[in-house]
Design a protein around this motif. Sequence first.
Motif, short mmCIF file in Angstrom:
data_model
loop_
_atom_site.label_atom_id
_atom_site.label_comp_id
_atom_site.label_asym_id
_atom_site.label_seq_id
_atom_site.Cartn_x
_atom_site.Cartn_y
_atom_site.Cartn_z
N LEU A 22 -12.66 -0.16 0.87
CA LEU A 22 -11.32 -0.06 0.25
C LEU A 22 -10.61 -1.42 -0.03
CD1 LEU A 22 -9.93 3.20 2.06
CD2 LEU A 22 -10.45 2.88 -0.38
N VAL A 23 -10.64 -2.04 0.95
CA VAL A 23 -10.13 -3.55 0.83
C VAL A 23 -10.82 -4.19 -0.52
CG1 VAL A 23 -9.72 -5.89 1.80
CG2 VAL A 23 -9.09 -3.71 3.10
N ALA A 40 -6.11 -3.69 10.71
CA ALA A 40 -5.09 -4.12 9.97
C ALA A 40 -5.03 -4.78 8.65
CB ALA A 40 -4.78 -5.49 10.83
N GLU A 41 -6.04 -4.97 8.24
CA GLU A 41 -6.52 -5.49 6.95
C GLU A 41 -6.25 -4.19 5.73
OE1 GLU A 41 -10.53 -5.10 8.72
OE2 GLU A 41 -8.64 -5.67 9.29
N ALA A 42 -6.78 -2.93 6.27
CA ALA A 42 -6.35 -2.02 5.47
C ALA A 42 -5.03 -0.92 5.85
CB ALA A 42 -7.50 -1.02 5.71
N ALA A 43 -4.12 -1.76 6.31
CA ALA A 43 -2.86 -0.89 6.71
C ALA A 43 -2.08 -0.39 5.57
CB ALA A 43 -2.31 -1.62 7.86
N GLU A 44 -2.09 -1.07 4.73
CA GLU A 44 -1.26 -0.96 3.44
C GLU A 44 -1.83 0.15 2.51
OE1 GLU A 44 2.10 -1.94 2.19
OE2 GLU A 44 2.08 -1.70 4.15
N LEU A 45 -3.48 0.44 3.00
CA LEU A 45 -4.18 1.41 2.14
C LEU A 45 -4.42 2.62 2.56
CD1 LEU A 45 -6.76 -1.21 1.08
CD2 LEU A 45 -4.74 -0.84 -0.28
N VAL A 46 -4.37 2.92 3.77
CA VAL A 46 -4.74 4.25 4.64
C VAL A 46 -3.91 4.46 5.56
CG1 VAL A 46 -6.65 5.38 6.12
CG2 VAL A 46 -7.19 3.59 4.15
#
Length: 257
Positions: free
Chosen positions: A144-145, A24-30
């Motif tokens: 990434l985060v 969830a914490e990387a959902a906007e990135l990957v």
Amino acid sequence: MIDARRGILYPARMPEFHRLPPPAEAAELVEWFWIPEWSIEPGRTSRQHVVAYPALNLVVEPRGVELVGASTVATHRDLVGRGWAVGALLKPASVAALVDDPSALRDDSTTFEAPDLLAAVTQAMETGDGLHRERAAQVFADWLVEQIGQVAPAAHQANEMARLLMADASITSAEDAAARLSMSLRTLQRLAHRHVGLPPSAMIRRRRLQEAAQRVREQPEIDLSTLAADLGYADHSHLTNDFRAVLGMAPSAYRSS
């Protein structure tokens, strides 16, 4: 939702291959993590053909990390021996934080210096305990985060742009997308240039070609004129010309292969 099955031209030839959603914490990135693992017999080569998404990929392999730009034509890679890769199909929000000019990487790639990412992913993949892929995706996402931090409003807009262009069949032109996003065409073009490295029209074209290839593959009896009309092409010839320009063959030849 972008269809994760699209893009691979000959799925039956793939080695062991997994796609994992980001945490969830990387959902906007990957968009997703993709992880092939292969063991090819000595003296043999497995050629993998892809018509890739119009996006950048950050790829970790034992030999290092590579940032791969958006492609404009179908590509292939020859697999030999034993190996693995862990790739992140990056959402546009990630791109501006990793590269100054993604258009400079169009149909190209560059070494990406990230020794800590390489070490963490390699350690996860080499455990081989059945959870290694999930662990590799998690450490990749964590990296990434940490690198990208808070996603800026323009980056959120770029993500929404990509979602519309690649997943919404009602969007048939850059003007459609600009109107849906309540922005000028020029602003849309700037977003695409800064966060993808391709114009919006090229992204729409890629979506239609990926879907065309998928439907030819999964419905070999489909009438190509009907398919062209379904996908918004002017006629069968327009589809064939686009197909040949990007995939290097006509739809009928791909169906036969």
